[in-house]
Enzyme design. Sequence first.
Site, PDB file in Angstrom:
ATOM      1  N   GLN A 156       0.921  -0.219   2.377  1.00  0.00           N
ATOM      2  CA  GLN A 156       1.612  -0.345   1.088  1.00  0.00           C
ATOM      3  C   GLN A 156       3.099  -0.561   1.337  1.00  0.00           C
ATOM      4  O   GLN A 156       3.770   0.304   1.892  1.00  0.00           O
ATOM      5  CB  GLN A 156       1.377   0.949   0.308  1.00  0.00           C
TER       6      GLN A 156
ATOM      7  N   SER B 185       8.718   0.852  -0.223  1.00  0.00           N
ATOM      8  CA  SER B 185      10.039   1.422   0.092  1.00  0.00           C
ATOM      9  C   SER B 185      10.866   0.504   0.978  1.00  0.00           C
ATOM     10  O   SER B 185      10.333  -0.196   1.846  1.00  0.00           O
ATOM     11  CB  SER B 185       9.872   2.757   0.833  1.00  0.00           C
TER      12      SER B 185
ATOM     13  N   GLU C 298      -1.779   6.765  -6.063  1.00  0.00           N
ATOM     14  CA  GLU C 298      -1.249   7.369  -4.840  1.00  0.00           C
ATOM     15  C   GLU C 298      -1.127   8.891  -5.004  1.00  0.00           C
ATOM     16  O   GLU C 298      -1.575   9.666  -4.161  1.00  0.00           O
ATOM     17  CB  GLU C 298       0.123   6.779  -4.518  1.00  0.00           C
TER      18      GLU C 298
ATOM     19  N   GLU D 263      11.625  16.286  -5.946  1.00  0.00           N
ATOM     20  CA  GLU D 263      12.584  16.182  -7.059  1.00  0.00           C
ATOM     21  C   GLU D 263      12.121  15.111  -8.055  1.00  0.00           C
ATOM     22  O   GLU D 263      12.181  15.311  -9.272  1.00  0.00           O
ATOM     23  CB  GLU D 263      13.986  15.818  -6.525  1.00  0.00           C
TER      24      GLU D 263
END
Length: 388
Positions: A116, A119, A234, A354
Site C-alpha cells: 500500500q 505515506s 486497514e 493521536e
Amino acid sequence: MNLADYRRSARAWLQENVPADDRPGGDPIARAKEFMAKLHDAGYSGITWPRRWGGQGLTQAEERAFAAEARGFTLPTYVFSIGLGMTGPTLVDRGTDAQRERFVRPLLRGEEIWCQLFSEPGAGSDVASLQTRAERDGDHWIVNGQKVWTSVAHHADWGLLLARTDVEVPKHKGLTMFVVDMHHPGVTVRPLKDMTGRSNFNEVFFDDVPIPDEHRVGEVNDGWSVAVTTLLHERLSISAGVGMSGQKEDPTSLEALRRVVDTGDPLVRDELVELHIRSRALALFNQRLAQETEAGIFPGARGSAAKLLLAELTMFQADLATRLAGPEAVLGDSPLAHAISLAPAMSLGGGTNEIMRNIVGDRVLNLPPEPRVDKTVPFKDLKVGTQG
Ligand SMILES: Cc1cc2nc3c(=O)[nH]c(=O)nc-3n(C[C@H](O)[C@H](O)[C@H](O)COP(=O)(O)OP(=O)(O)OC[C@H]3O[C@@H](n4cnc5c(N)ncnc54)[C@H](O)[C@@H]3O)c2cc1C
C-alpha cells in the site's frame, strides 16, 4: 455444515497443514505462497469475500470460528496482510469488474503479494498532502515521486498507489488511486531497517513509471474517497489481526507471561488481571464490530477506536512484560525482545494514536472538528513540505 462441524474441520485442517515454524533454510516467501494456495483450496482464504471473485461467500461467524481455531497456530501469512486486509477489500469495494477478475483470486491464493503506497516523507498523518504526481499521457499515466514506510514492498508484485493528478484544486480533490506494477522498470524499492533490526518496510521511488488507465481505481480525482475505503478496512483489519492472526506464542500475552512470572505475588496478579480485562474488552469490541458488519451496519470511524485500543494494549503488554521479566527482556534476539521492540510500531502504522483520537472525537463523539484551511485552498498554493 453447522458451525461446530465447520470449526472441527478447520482445526483438523490446521493441524495437518500448518508448517512447523522452525523449518530451517529455503525461501520463506515461496513457502508462504505454497501455504496460502493450500489455504485457499481448502476454503479458508477470503472466507467472507464474494464467491464470484474467488472468496468463499460465507459469514463472519465462519470467519471468527476459523480465526479462533487459527489462534493456536503460527500461520505464515504476514506477507499477505496488506493484500488481505487493505488493498484486496478496496478492489472488491471500489474496483472495476475487470480489476476484480484480474487481481482478487491471485491475491487470495497468495500468488501475488500487495503493498500500500500512501505515506510520503512529507505526508503521513496528513496523507492528502502527498506530492507523488501521476500525469496523463494518452491511455497511460506517468508516475514520478517517492513513498516511504511501505510495508512488504520488497516482496510485492502490485501496489495500491495514491498519487496527485491535479494541483489546481484543494488537496483532497486532486488525488487518484492506481494499481502499479512493482516490477516495472523505474520502480526502485529500498528496504529500511526498523528498531527490531529487521526490514519490514521500505522507501519506494517512481521514475517515469507508466500505469495503464485501466489500472485506475475509481474516478480521476476521486482517489481520496477510495483511500478512505482502504483506511477504514486497514483499521478494522489491524485491530482484528488479519494476516497476522495465529501467532501461536505472543510472548507478551497473558498466557505466556503467567508461565514465567511469580503469580503468587498480589501486585503481579493485579497487573495480569488488568491485562486480561483489556484484552477481553478489545476482543468483545472487535466481535461486536464484526457482528454489526454482518448485519449490514458498517463500523466506519469506530474502526479507529478499535485500532487505538489495540495500539494501547500492545504498548501496555510490552511495558508490563519489560517490568515483570526485567531489563534482560529487551536484550538479544529472543521472541520477547522482538515483540517489545515492535510494540511502538502499532501506535504509528495505520494512523497514529493521536490521529485515531481526532477521528473518534470528530466522527464518533461528534466533538467540534479541528479548524482547517486546507480544504478550500488549491494544492499548488499550499506550502506543503515546508511546514515545520
Ligand atoms: C510499522 C509501520 C508500517 C507502515 N506501513 C505503511 C504502509 O504499508 N503504507 C503506507 O503508506 N504507510 C505505512 N506506514 C506509515 C504510517 O501510516 C505513518 O507513519 C503514519 O501515518 C504517521 O505518519 P508520519 O510517520 O509521517 O508522522 P507525522 O504525520 O509526521 O506525525 C508526527 C507526530 O505528529 C502527530 N500529529 C500529526 N498530525 C496531528 C494532528 N492533526 N493532531 C495531533 N497530532 C498530530 C502524530 O500523531 C505523530 O505523533 C507504516 C508505519 C509503520 C510504523
